[in-house]
Write an enzyme that holds these catalytic residues in place. Structure first.
Site, PDB file in Angstrom:
ATOM      1  N   SER A  26      29.035  73.367 -50.545  1.00 37.74           N
ATOM      2  CA  SER A  26      28.087  72.897 -49.841  1.00 37.74           C
ATOM      3  C   SER A  26      27.533  74.026 -49.277  1.00 37.74           C
ATOM      4  CB  SER A  26      28.605  71.814 -48.920  1.00 37.74           C
ATOM      5  OG  SER A  26      27.320  71.846 -47.771  1.00 37.74           O
ATOM      6  N   SER A  27      26.390  74.281 -48.905  1.00 39.99           N
ATOM      7  CA  SER A  27      25.721  75.348 -48.458  1.00 39.99           C
ATOM      8  C   SER A  27      26.378  75.676 -46.830  1.00 39.99           C
ATOM      9  CB  SER A  27      24.250  75.431 -48.353  1.00 39.99           C
ATOM     10  OG  SER A  27      23.690  74.310 -47.624  1.00 39.99           O
ATOM     11  N   CYS A  28      26.872  74.556 -46.340  1.00 44.97           N
ATOM     12  CA  CYS A  28      27.245  74.511 -44.910  1.00 44.97           C
ATOM     13  C   CYS A  28      28.821  75.566 -44.941  1.00 44.97           C
ATOM     14  CB  CYS A  28      27.357  73.370 -44.224  1.00 44.97           C
ATOM     15  SG  CYS A  28      28.892  72.388 -45.079  1.00 44.97           S
TER      16      CYS A  28
ATOM     17  N   TYR B 236      34.319  69.918 -42.324  1.00 44.97           N
ATOM     18  CA  TYR B 236      34.074  69.611 -43.817  1.00 44.97           C
ATOM     19  C   TYR B 236      33.988  70.869 -44.264  1.00 44.97           C
ATOM     20  CZ  TYR B 236      30.872  68.255 -47.436  1.00 44.97           C
ATOM     21  OH  TYR B 236      30.151  68.253 -48.780  1.00 44.97           O
TER      22      TYR B 236
ATOM     23  N   LYS C 216      35.768  72.532 -47.758  1.00 40.24           N
ATOM     24  CA  LYS C 216      34.786  73.074 -48.969  1.00 40.24           C
ATOM     25  C   LYS C 216      35.492  74.730 -49.172  1.00 40.24           C
ATOM     26  CE  LYS C 216      32.757  69.414 -50.305  1.00 40.24           C
ATOM     27  NZ  LYS C 216      33.002  68.935 -51.776  1.00 40.24           N
TER      28      LYS C 216
ATOM     29  N   HIS D 250      22.228  61.676 -44.452  1.00 35.07           N
ATOM     30  CA  HIS D 250      21.424  63.116 -44.340  1.00 35.07           C
ATOM     31  C   HIS D 250      20.016  62.725 -43.905  1.00 35.07           C
ATOM     32  CE1 HIS D 250      24.869  64.290 -46.726  1.00 35.07           C
ATOM     33  NE2 HIS D 250      24.840  65.435 -45.953  1.00 35.07           N
TER      34      HIS D 250
END
Ligand code: GFB
Length: 317
Positions: free
Chosen positions: A112-114, A141, A145, A184
């Site tokens: 994920s981009s986070c 999270y 990842k 989201h």
């Protein structure tokens, strides 16, 4: 460099009932893959290391698309960080340990981009991974990842298996969760504005200040990107998948209002967290492989709204 996949190899899509997994299954079937392997969560708890190993031993996939994860929006991440950390670590470990023991040649891990530092230069290039502190609202999270990305690169180095990772931006589309608290922002707003139209409400309140910027990719575009990467990418570095374009949450709210036909007032609630101020991805790596997003945000919102309305009617009937 890989080559096109044989359409008769068994491909296991982990997480096939979710937003990403279901889009990948749709695409694989459309592209003629004849042996798409899936298991529902009732059949297989992916957090169970032994059960997962047994499942992979029985099915012997040659390709694993790891789209299973515990996911949620900013509030869900904030409310249950221990679950987000533990479930995601366990799911990833079960699948990757089993795939490693069987020497499954191709595996695509979805992050994920986070995972990128909160305050990194925009658009975000893959090379900034692990160069600074994370956004606190989704740190647990993101750490899970990042462990997954590291597991992929470690297996590549130690075992020589050509596994890869992709980092999608904020995704949306059919099959998403529209839960008002846990989902989201995009599905949450579609639902809120739709309910406001139905109830003839004059105002819709959007969380936060409306100033954070986000990038949104339709999940069908992500599925195409996954196949492109499995067929044409073989490197250590994760690959960003997004549109390269972002907009403010306030602008998104306007677009959603126009999509559902809401003509009232849009208010903001700054007591709710904004999260990271901006995260737009540099997508030059995947563009160089020939992939580009096809579904624009206005069009994607319209089709996702139509899907949501259809699903609502099924529930009501
Ligand atoms: O999509 P979202 O929950 O997650 O929120 P993130 C994005 C922005 O939308 C935040 C605002 O600034 C929210 O304050 N927002 C406005 C809303 N109204 C709403 C609403 O009704 N619901 C929600 N959810 N947000 C997630 C991470 O971050 O991004 C995950 O928490 C994951 O771990 C995902 O990485 C892709 O974009 O902030």
């Amino acid at each position: 460099m890989h080559s096109p996949l044989n359409r008769d190899v068994p491909v296991y899509v982990a997480g096939h009932t979710g937003l990403v997994g279901s889009a990948c299954v749709r695409l694989l079937r459309r592209r003629g893959f004849t042996r798409v392997v899936t298991a529902s969560s009732a059949e297989l708890d992916l957090r169970d290391h032994e059960a997962t190993a047994g499942f992979l031993r029985r099915h012997r996939p040659e390709v694993v698309l790891l789209a299973a994860a515990r996911v949620g929006g900013i509030a869900a991440n904030h409310a249950a960080p221990a679950d987000f950390l533990s479930d995601n670590l366990r799911i990833q470990l079960s699948i990757m340990d089993a795939a490693r023991a069987l020497r499954i040649p191709r595996l695509l891990f979805l992050g994920s981009s986070c995972i990128y530092p909160r305050d990194c230069p925009q658009p975000i290039h893959e090379s900034v991974l692990l160069s600074g502190p994370l956004e606190p609202t989704n740190e647990a999270y993101a750490v899970a990842k990042i462990a997954g990305v590291t597991q992929v690169s470690s297996v590549r180095r130690q075992d020589g298996l050509p596994w890869i990772s992709a980092m999608p931006t904020n995704l949306y589309g059919p099959g998403d969760s529209f839960d008002p608290e846990r989902s989201h922002v995009l599905p949450a707003l579609l639902r809120k504005f739709d309910e406001a139209v139905r109830e003839d409400a004059g105002t819709v309140t959007v969380w936060g200040t409306g100033t954070p910027r986000r990038e949104f990719l339709h999940v069908d575009d992500l599925a195409e990107a996954c196949l492109t990467l499995l067929e044409h990418y073989d490197d250590d570095s994760p690959v960003n998948v997004g549109t390269g374009e972002d907009l403010t949450i306030a602008a998104l709210a306007e677009l959603v209002a126009a999509t559902v036909g809401f003509r009232g007032r849009i208010a903001f609630d700054p007591r709710r967290p904004d999260g990271t101020p901006r995260k737009v991805l540099d997508i030059s790596t995947i563009r160089a492989l020939g992939w580009a997003p096809r579904i624009g945000l206005a069009e994607g919102l319209r089709s996702t709204y139509a899907w949501y309305r259809g699903a609502q009617e099924v529930v009501v009937r």
